[in-house]
Design an enzyme around this catalytic site. Structure first.
Site, PDB file in Angstrom:
ATOM      1  N   GLU A  28       0.840  -1.191   0.000  1.00 22.87           N
ATOM      2  CA  GLU A  28       0.000   0.000   0.000  1.00 22.87           C
ATOM      3  C   GLU A  28       0.879   1.246   0.000  1.00 22.87           C
ATOM      4  OE1 GLU A  28      -4.263  -0.718   1.690  1.00 22.87           O
ATOM      5  OE2 GLU A  28      -2.888  -0.332   3.317  1.00 22.87           O
ATOM      6  N   SER A  39      -6.590   3.500  -2.854  1.00 26.97           N
ATOM      7  CA  SER A  39      -7.558   4.079  -3.794  1.00 26.97           C
ATOM      8  C   SER A  39      -8.024   3.073  -4.842  1.00 26.97           C
ATOM      9  CB  SER A  39      -6.967   5.326  -4.466  1.00 26.97           C
ATOM     10  OG  SER A  39      -6.716   6.338  -3.509  1.00 26.97           O
TER      11      SER A  39
END
Length: 254
Positions: A165, A212
């Site tokens: 991430e 996202s």
């Protein structure tokens, strides 16, 4: 073949009743058994969500865990308390590192505690925007991976899930590209796993992308052979968008 995995991190959202409603909608709308699905509610909603999901293929995870089984740790949750309800636990999320100052040693202890009690860690690694712009992505990701896994056996390491991430992509609407994510995962996540535990383990570990993730961009990531799914934040808070991510993953990975 590594089974695809989509995990929803609800973060500090949803009451117990709201969590039940969301979990029920996801259960009722799920149309695939080829993708493993995990819901990670806040601690207060875990038992309620677990009750809704009993008898389904959807599993429950927690968002954090302490490294001790019990003790004078006000406000903390131990792996002993979680294992009745949960199969997975997120460890080392960038928000824990940033806001609560969790370091690599703390994260390593949490990984070991989770494994000790049969919980599967979803270990999060990733660089900040400043680190990325300084050309430090590889060093940061490899170091976080290596330090979190010190002391594990190859068998323990093979059971992990790792989520790459990039911090600059979390909640910003600015996702990495599939090419970028694949390169980081191949070189610095799987490469570090191979260095520590050998090629077989490096090929067994499921690695997710997070940051996202949306129904519109999920195919860009899971279409890469080295990426096995996603750790989904905001898009997991609505059943329709989360289900679209799951079903698109199933389609691409078929």
């Amino acid at each position: 073949m590594r089974q695809p995995l989509i995990a929803g991190n609800w973060k500090m959202n949803k009451t117990a009743a709201e969590g039940q409603a969301l979990a029920r909608a996801i259960r009722e709308g799920l149309q695939t058994q080829t993708v493993e699905v995990v819901l990670c509610p806040p601690f207060t909603a875990i038992p309620a969500v677990h009750a809704v999901l009993q008898g389904s293929s959807i599993l429950v995870g927690a968002q954090n865990v302490h490294w001790e089984d019990a003790g004078a740790f006000t406000g903390e949750i131990s792996p002993v308390m979680l294992k009745e309800w949960c199969r997975y636990v997120i460890i080392g999320h960038s928000e824990r590192r940033q806001y609560f100052h969790e370091d690599d040693e703390m994260i390593r202890r949490k990984v070991l505690a989770a494994l000790r009690h049969g919980l599967t860690p979803i270990l999060c690694v990733g660089e900040t925007l400043a680190q990325r712009e300084a050309g430090e992505t590889g060093t940061v990701v490899a170091t976080q991976t290596r330090r979190a896994l010190e002391g594990l056996s190859p068998g323990q390491a093979a059971s992990l899930v790792i989520a790459y991430e990039p911090v600059w992509a979390i909640g910003t609407g600015r996702a990495a590209t599939g090419v970028d994510a694949e390169e980081v995962i191949r070189r610095w996540v799987r490469g570090t796993l191979e260095e520590l535990f050998g090629l077989e383990v490096a090929q067994q570990v499921r690695v997710l992308y997070g940051g996202s993730v949306t129904p519109e961009n999920i195919a860009e990531f899971v279409g890469r052979s080295t990426i096995d799914g996603a750790l989904v934040g905001g898009a997991s808070l609505k059943a329709e968008t989360f289900l679209r991510i799951i079903h698109e993953t199933a389609r691409v990975k078929a």
